[in-house]
Structures are given as C-alpha cells and as structure tokens.
Motif scaffolding. Structure first.
Motif, PDB file in Angstrom:
ATOM      1  N   ILE A 126      46.414  29.930  44.163  1.00 19.98           N
ATOM      2  CA  ILE A 126      45.066  30.430  44.499  1.00 19.98           C
ATOM      3  C   ILE A 126      45.104  31.157  45.873  1.00 19.98           C
ATOM      4  CG2 ILE A 126      42.711  29.735  45.132  1.00 19.98           C
ATOM      5  CD1 ILE A 126      43.023  27.558  42.905  1.00 19.98           C
ATOM      6  N   TYR A 127      45.741  30.561  46.900  1.00 15.47           N
ATOM      7  CA  TYR A 127      45.826  31.192  48.220  1.00 15.47           C
ATOM      8  C   TYR A 127      46.537  32.535  48.159  1.00 15.47           C
ATOM      9  CZ  TYR A 127      44.192  26.918  50.518  1.00 15.47           C
ATOM     10  OH  TYR A 127      43.442  25.846  50.924  1.00 15.47           O
ATOM     11  N   ILE A 128      47.620  32.566  47.365  1.00 11.08           N
ATOM     12  CA  ILE A 128      48.384  33.821  47.226  1.00 11.08           C
ATOM     13  C   ILE A 128      47.506  34.923  46.624  1.00 11.08           C
ATOM     14  CG2 ILE A 128      50.327  34.958  45.996  1.00 11.08           C
ATOM     15  CD1 ILE A 128      51.819  32.226  46.382  1.00 11.08           C
ATOM     16  N   LEU A 129      46.773  34.542  45.555  1.00 12.01           N
ATOM     17  CA  LEU A 129      45.888  35.530  44.878  1.00 12.01           C
ATOM     18  C   LEU A 129      44.793  36.034  45.833  1.00 12.01           C
ATOM     19  CD1 LEU A 129      45.521  34.007  41.261  1.00 12.01           C
ATOM     20  CD2 LEU A 129      46.670  36.138  41.915  1.00 12.01           C
ATOM     21  N   ILE A 130      44.185  35.090  46.591  1.00  8.17           N
ATOM     22  CA  ILE A 130      43.140  35.490  47.545  1.00  8.17           C
ATOM     23  C   ILE A 130      43.726  36.432  48.596  1.00  8.17           C
ATOM     24  CG2 ILE A 130      41.618  34.643  49.419  1.00  8.17           C
ATOM     25  CD1 ILE A 130      41.120  32.149  47.589  1.00  8.17           C
ATOM     26  N   SER A 131      44.932  36.079  49.117  1.00  6.40           N
ATOM     27  CA  SER A 131      45.584  36.924  50.123  1.00  6.40           C
ATOM     28  C   SER A 131      45.834  38.332  49.571  1.00  6.40           C
ATOM     29  CB  SER A 131      46.921  36.317  50.571  1.00  6.40           C
ATOM     30  OG  SER A 131      46.675  35.074  51.136  1.00  6.40           O
ATOM     31  N   LEU A 132      46.362  38.391  48.348  1.00  9.13           N
ATOM     32  CA  LEU A 132      46.616  39.705  47.728  1.00  9.13           C
ATOM     33  C   LEU A 132      45.328  40.503  47.572  1.00  9.13           C
ATOM     34  CD1 LEU A 132      49.305  38.809  45.013  1.00  9.13           C
ATOM     35  CD2 LEU A 132      49.603  40.287  47.005  1.00  9.13           C
ATOM     36  N   ALA A 133      44.239  39.811  47.162  1.00  5.51           N
ATOM     37  CA  ALA A 133      42.949  40.490  46.979  1.00  5.51           C
ATOM     38  C   ALA A 133      42.458  41.069  48.303  1.00  5.51           C
ATOM     39  CB  ALA A 133      41.912  39.512  46.412  1.00  5.51           C
ATOM     40  N   VAL A 134      42.600  40.289  49.406  1.00  8.60           N
ATOM     41  CA  VAL A 134      42.154  40.763  50.729  1.00  8.60           C
ATOM     42  C   VAL A 134      42.979  41.996  51.152  1.00  8.60           C
ATOM     43  CG1 VAL A 134      42.082  40.184  53.204  1.00  8.60           C
ATOM     44  CG2 VAL A 134      41.254  38.545  51.509  1.00  8.60           C
ATOM     45  N   ILE A 135      44.332  41.839  50.950  1.00 12.82           N
ATOM     46  CA  ILE A 135      45.208  42.967  51.321  1.00 12.82           C
ATOM     47  C   ILE A 135      44.828  44.220  50.524  1.00 12.82           C
ATOM     48  CG2 ILE A 135      47.609  43.806  51.176  1.00 12.82           C
ATOM     49  CD1 ILE A 135      48.424  40.842  51.837  1.00 12.82           C
ATOM     50  N   PHE A 136      44.588  44.071  49.228  1.00 17.58           N
ATOM     51  CA  PHE A 136      44.208  45.179  48.363  1.00 17.58           C
ATOM     52  C   PHE A 136      42.895  45.821  48.835  1.00 17.58           C
ATOM     53  CE2 PHE A 136      41.861  46.734  44.650  1.00 17.58           C
ATOM     54  CZ  PHE A 136      42.729  47.740  44.227  1.00 17.58           C
ATOM     55  N   PHE A 137      41.919  44.944  49.187  1.00 14.25           N
ATOM     56  CA  PHE A 137      40.613  45.447  49.618  1.00 14.25           C
ATOM     57  C   PHE A 137      40.728  46.250  50.922  1.00 14.25           C
ATOM     58  CE2 PHE A 137      36.721  44.843  52.140  1.00 14.25           C
ATOM     59  CZ  PHE A 137      35.809  45.464  51.280  1.00 14.25           C
ATOM     60  N   VAL A 138      41.492  45.662  51.862  1.00 14.96           N
ATOM     61  CA  VAL A 138      41.629  46.339  53.164  1.00 14.96           C
ATOM     62  C   VAL A 138      42.354  47.679  53.002  1.00 14.96           C
ATOM     63  CG1 VAL A 138      42.759  46.192  55.447  1.00 14.96           C
ATOM     64  CG2 VAL A 138      41.511  44.221  54.519  1.00 14.96           C
ATOM     65  N   THR A 139      43.453  47.626  52.192  1.00 14.40           N
ATOM     66  CA  THR A 139      44.215  48.851  51.953  1.00 14.40           C
ATOM     67  C   THR A 139      43.328  49.930  51.314  1.00 14.40           C
ATOM     68  OG1 THR A 139      46.131  47.454  51.582  1.00 14.40           O
ATOM     69  CG2 THR A 139      46.358  49.774  50.962  1.00 14.40           C
ATOM     70  N   SER A 140      42.565  49.488  50.295  1.00 14.67           N
ATOM     71  CA  SER A 140      41.665  50.434  49.601  1.00 14.67           C
ATOM     72  C   SER A 140      40.652  51.039  50.565  1.00 14.67           C
ATOM     73  CB  SER A 140      40.908  49.736  48.455  1.00 14.67           C
ATOM     74  OG  SER A 140      41.822  49.158  47.589  1.00 14.67           O
ATOM     75  N   LEU A 141      40.124  50.165  51.438  1.00 17.74           N
ATOM     76  CA  LEU A 141      39.114  50.617  52.396  1.00 17.74           C
ATOM     77  C   LEU A 141      39.710  51.691  53.339  1.00 17.74           C
ATOM     78  CD1 LEU A 141      36.173  50.086  53.339  1.00 17.74           C
ATOM     79  CD2 LEU A 141      37.124  48.510  55.015  1.00 17.74           C
ATOM     80  N   ILE A 142      40.931  51.380  53.790  1.00 19.39           N
ATOM     81  CA  ILE A 142      41.590  52.347  54.701  1.00 19.39           C
ATOM     82  C   ILE A 142      41.819  53.680  53.990  1.00 19.39           C
ATOM     83  CG2 ILE A 142      43.781  52.845  55.913  1.00 19.39           C
ATOM     84  CD1 ILE A 142      43.805  49.808  56.631  1.00 19.39           C
TER      85      ILE A 142
END
Lengths: 191, 383
Positions: A6-22
C-alpha cells in the motif's frame, strides 16, 4: 493487502501526480503564460515606437506652375533634428516621382539647426552647382522647394540658409542671392 | 526714498553732461566710392536726413548727451566739413561735401559700433522731387535707422545700362539644341542698345559687349559708376518643368531674404557645427540693406510692368504680372532695375523661337517699347 505494498502504491501515485503537474505547468501552464506576457510587452513597445506623424510635401508637377501637396506619414521622432533629416531625405527621394528642382546627383551633406535664429542650414554637395541647369525660374523653384517645405512642416523654423559643399555661394547660377537665408514665400504653393 | 530717486536723477543729468557721447567721423576715398564712418564706443539709434545733395546728416534718437565730435576727412576729396547740428532735442552730425553725392549703401558694424555710408559723386542735373521716407529693416529692431531721403530732384533719363546675362565660361541655361543663354542675351542686348540710341538718343552702357565673363557685382557697379538711370538685366529662363513658358520680368524683393539676420547669424553662430570655417570679414559682420534699390522699388516695379506687358503682347501670353525675387544683380543698383527673362530655353517651342533672329529683334523692340512708355511716364511725372 500487505501494508508495505500500500505504501509503495501511494508513493508511486504521489510521484506520478507531481511529475504530471510539473510536465503540465512547463508545457502549457503558468510558465508559458509568463513567457507570453513578456512577448506581449515587447510587442506593445514596438507599436509605441511606430507612431506616425503626418507631413505635407509640396512638389513641382507638369500640371501647374505652383507646387502641389502630397501627404506622407513618417515615424515619429522626438528628436526634431533627426525628424527633419528623415523629412528631407523623403523630400529628395520622392522628388524623382515628380518634376525635380535639382540635378539628379544632388545630395544633402549636412543639416544644421541654429536654435536662437530659428534657422535651418542645408548644405548640399558640389554636384548641385556643377549640374544646375540655370534659369531664374529654376533657381526660384529649387530655393522655395526646400525653404517652403521645411518652414511649412516645421513651425519652429523661420528661415532656411543654403550652402554648397560647406561654402556660402553668391548665387546658384547667377540669379538669386544665396548669401542670405530665405523666409518662406507660399505664393509658389497651392495650399 | 523719494529723495533718493531725485538724487539719482540729478546724478544722471550731471553725468550725461560731464560724459558726452564720443563720436568720431572718418571719410576716405576708394576707387569708385567714398566711405563715411561714424564710430562710437556706445551703440546709438539714428535717423538719416539729406537736406541737400551735398550733405548727409544723422540725428541721434533718445540720446540726451552732448556729442563730443572728432573728425578726420583727410582721406577724402569729396567731403570737406563735419559739424554738430540739432533737431529739436535730438543732437546730430552733418557731413558736407564739396560736390553733390549719391548714397550707395548704408550699414552698421559692431565692436566698435560704427554707422557706415558709402557714397559717390553725382554728375547729373537734378530737379525738385517730394521727399521719400523709407524705414530700413535691420536686426537692431528699435535702433533701426530711418532714412529720410530728401532728394532735390531727378534728371531726365540720359544713361541706360543694359546687362546681357552670363558670358564667357558662364554659359547660363542651355537648351536641348545647345542654344546658349549667354549668346541670346548678348544678341538681344545689342539690338536693344541700337534701338534705344537710335529712337531715344539716350546713351546706353553695356556691362559686356562680347563673350566675356563679368562678375555679378561688377555689373551693377558699372551701372552705378556710369550714373545710369535705368538698369536692365537680360536673361533667358529655364526650368525642370518643360512645360514652363512665357516671359517673366522681375524686380528685386528685399523682404524675401533676411540679409541682416543672416549676416549676424553667420557671425554670432560661428561656433555652430559646420559653420566654423565661414570667413569673418567686414562684409559678413555688416548689417546690410540696399538702400539704393529700396529707394527705387516702386519705380522698378513700374518699369517691370511696362516691359512685361509688351512682352506678353509679343509672345501672346497671359498677363501673370511682374514678379519679385532677391536677385543678386539687382540688389545694389542705385536706380530702377529689372531682370527680364525673355523666354524658356528649356521649352522646346520657345527654344526654337530663341534661335530665330527675327524673333530676337521683336523681343528687343518690345523691351524698347516698355522702356519708352516708362520714360514717358517718368518725364510727365517728375519733370
């Protein structure tokens, strides 16, 4: 589900969101608008410098013995001497479309403005005097083409003095006195 | 406070009598004129008057001081006496001559302040004529000299000066068929001379009789020196506007140029870019106004009118009237003076006519008719 997954998936989701935002911001978002704003500013500056001023130049034609007017727009210039030089260059260039009042090889070497006398001094090259065809009428047309047009468009100028190759000549070809400056005489203009 | 102002006024009155205005009068002969100079450390405005043809007087305006007069006429045979005079409250200086004299020109020089008159001997008989008052225009504004020229009269016309334009290396205008202005002007002038001498018995002086170059200023000097009563400069016209045609007769316009401003501007602005090299001789420092021609403008206009009318009839052209322009050759003429442009050599039709000798004969006759009408008017008005 295992907590670790679960932590890994949440971390990946955050990274994806931040990357997308940038990526979004850098491609079409705030950054682009900021650049566009700067472009907009430079365009506005250019438009300001292209403000035009109307002038009226009177030319000799075969239709009339009087000089006839034609309007032009010249880029405005706060420096009046520079503006006068541009105006004179236009007068000389455009003369080829009308009946000239001076020989083809004539060039204006220098232009001066004597402030306290409100007098413009026009210094032509020697070709003016070498190739001038003569005649009282020809001299009158030459002198008043410059004197009248300058004084008409530059109200601060009250008189015009003509030099040739930096020197004062008695006459151009034996008629009109050139040792003295001329005030305008608009009887030669059809206004 | 009132007492203080009274005291200042008293000091001023005392001062103007203790310190009179010093004026030195000099005169010296040149080849063809005599120069009279009134020199002072202090600038003054004045009115010039002529009581007779043998004297010249300047009255100082708004100068309560006495004049301390010094004179040196040793350089002149024409002038023999200088004296103090008064006109009401205005002090004046009179210069007297041993003979009658004409005033050729007058001007003012600075540093030191000088009022200068160029005069020459008069040789013709004169009769009475009303006084003419002219105001000279100069840069000094309120100090402008006023001229009260009380000429005692005019002679009948017995000398006419004809000036064939250009000559020698100065070809004048040249037509497409190589018609040279200098040749046409000489031909017409010779024909005109012949007719005037034959019909009117008047002596005609020519500024040139052959194909030689004569300086513009020498041409009018010759007319002045020969005491000519009329000056006719004959020319052929030209313009880039090929359709331009017809005769044009000019008399001088002194308003068109700003002579005085120019002379002063050249001197006073000599530090201005590009003007540093302008020579600064006396001529450039002068306030020049051609009193000689100013005095005759009305008559020059009338003479031009008579001639233009005759040429209009000959060439069948519309009467566009006479014209004024600041012609160098006319400016210093001390007699009625006109410049006649017969026709345009730049116009194909008129160039062909100018090549025809019989046409030139008719032109000369037309100019002669104009002159004779002027002389008739002149004699009936002034004699």
């Amino acid at each position: 589900m295992n907590k670790k997954i679960i932590y890994i998936l949440i971390s990946l989701a955050v990274i994806f969101f931040v990357t997308s935002l940038i990526i979004y911001l850098s491609s079409s978002g705030t950054f682009k608008r900021a650049i566009d704003d700067k472009k907009g500013e430079s365009e506005i500056i250019e438009e300001t410098s292209q403000e035009l001023e109307k002038v009226k130049i009177f030319f000799l034609t075969n239709r009339s013995s009087l000089f006839l007017p034609k309007e032009y727009e010249i880029e405005k210039n706060e420096n009046r001497i520079e503006f006068l030089k541009i105006f004179l260059a236009l007068m000389i260039d455009e003369s080829s479309n009308f009946v000239a009042t001076f020989p083809e090889q004539t060039r204006l070497q220098s232009v001066y403005y004597i402030d306290d006398k409100q007098m413009v001094v026009l210094d032509f090259n020697e070709e003016l005097i070498i190739n001038f065809p003569g005649g009282s009428r020809g001299e009158i047309e030459f002198v008043y083409f410059f004197v009248n047009n300058v004084c008409y468009n530059f109200k601060e100028v009250k008189k015009v003095k003509i030099l040739v190759a930096g020197n004062e000549y008695k006459t151009l070809s034996g008629h009109l006195d050139l040792e003295n400056p001329y005030k305008p005489n608009y009887k030669y203009f059809r206004r | 406070m009132k007492k203080f102002y009274c005291f200042l006024t008293y000091i001023f009155i005392i001062a103007v009598h203790i310190f009179p205005l010093s004026i030195k009068v000099r005169a010296f002969d040149h080849n063809d004129f005599t120069r009279i100079v009134f020199e002072s450390d202090s600038r003054f405005s004045y009115v010039m008057e002529r009581g007779s043809e043998r004297d010249l007087t300047i009255f100082l305006k708004n100068r309560p001081e006495d004049i301390m007069l010094r004179s040196d006429l040793s350089g002149s045979e024409l002038l023999n006496r200088v004296e103090n005079v008064t006109n009401g409250d205005d002090p004046g200086i009179r210069v007297k001559g041993s003979e009658r004299f004409n005033i050729l020109k007058a001007f003012v020089l600075k540093e030191p302040f000088r009022v200068v008159f160029d005069v020459n001997r008069k040789t013709t008989n004169m009769e009475t004529e009303p006084a003419i008052t002219e105001s000279a225009q100069d840069e000094y504004g309120s100090d402008s000299p006023e001229i009260n020229t009380s000429k005692k009269g005019r002679s009948s016309i017995d000398v006419i000066c004809i000036d064939p334009g250009h000559g020698g290396s100065d070809l004048g205008a040249v037509g497409d068929k190589n018609t040279k202005e200098k040749s046409i002007t000489l031909k017409v002038s010779k024909k005109l001379k012949k007719i005037i001498e034959r019909e009117l018995g008047i002596r005609v002086v020519m500024t040139r009789e052959s194909d030689v170059e004569v300086a513009l200023d020498s041409r009018v000097a010759k007319a002045n020196n020969q005491n000519s009563q009329l000056f006719l400069s004959i020319h052929v016209n030209s313009s880039y506007r090929k359709s331009a045609r017809g005769p044009e007769t000019y008399f001088v316009s002194l308003k068109a140029t700003d002579k005085i401003s120019s002379q002063l501007a050249m001197k006073e602005n000599s530090s201005f870019n590009g003007m540093d090299d302008v020579p600064e001789d006396d001529e450039l420092k002068m306030i020049l106004w051609s009193m000689a021609q100013t005095e005759h403008i009305r008559e020059s206009s009338r003479l031009a009118d008579y001639i233009q009318n005759e040429l209009n009839i000959l060439l069948n052209t519309k009467n566009r009237g006479v014209k004024q322009a600041p012609f160098r050759v006319l400016m210093r003429a001390s007699m009625p003076a006109v410049l006649i442009e017969i026709a345009f050599v730049s116009n194909k039709y008129e160039e062909n006519r100018l090549r025809d000798d019989s046409f030139l004969e008719k032109v000369a006759e037309s100019i002669y008719t104009g002159i004779s009408k002027y002389i008739y008017y002149y004699n009936s008005t002034f004699k």
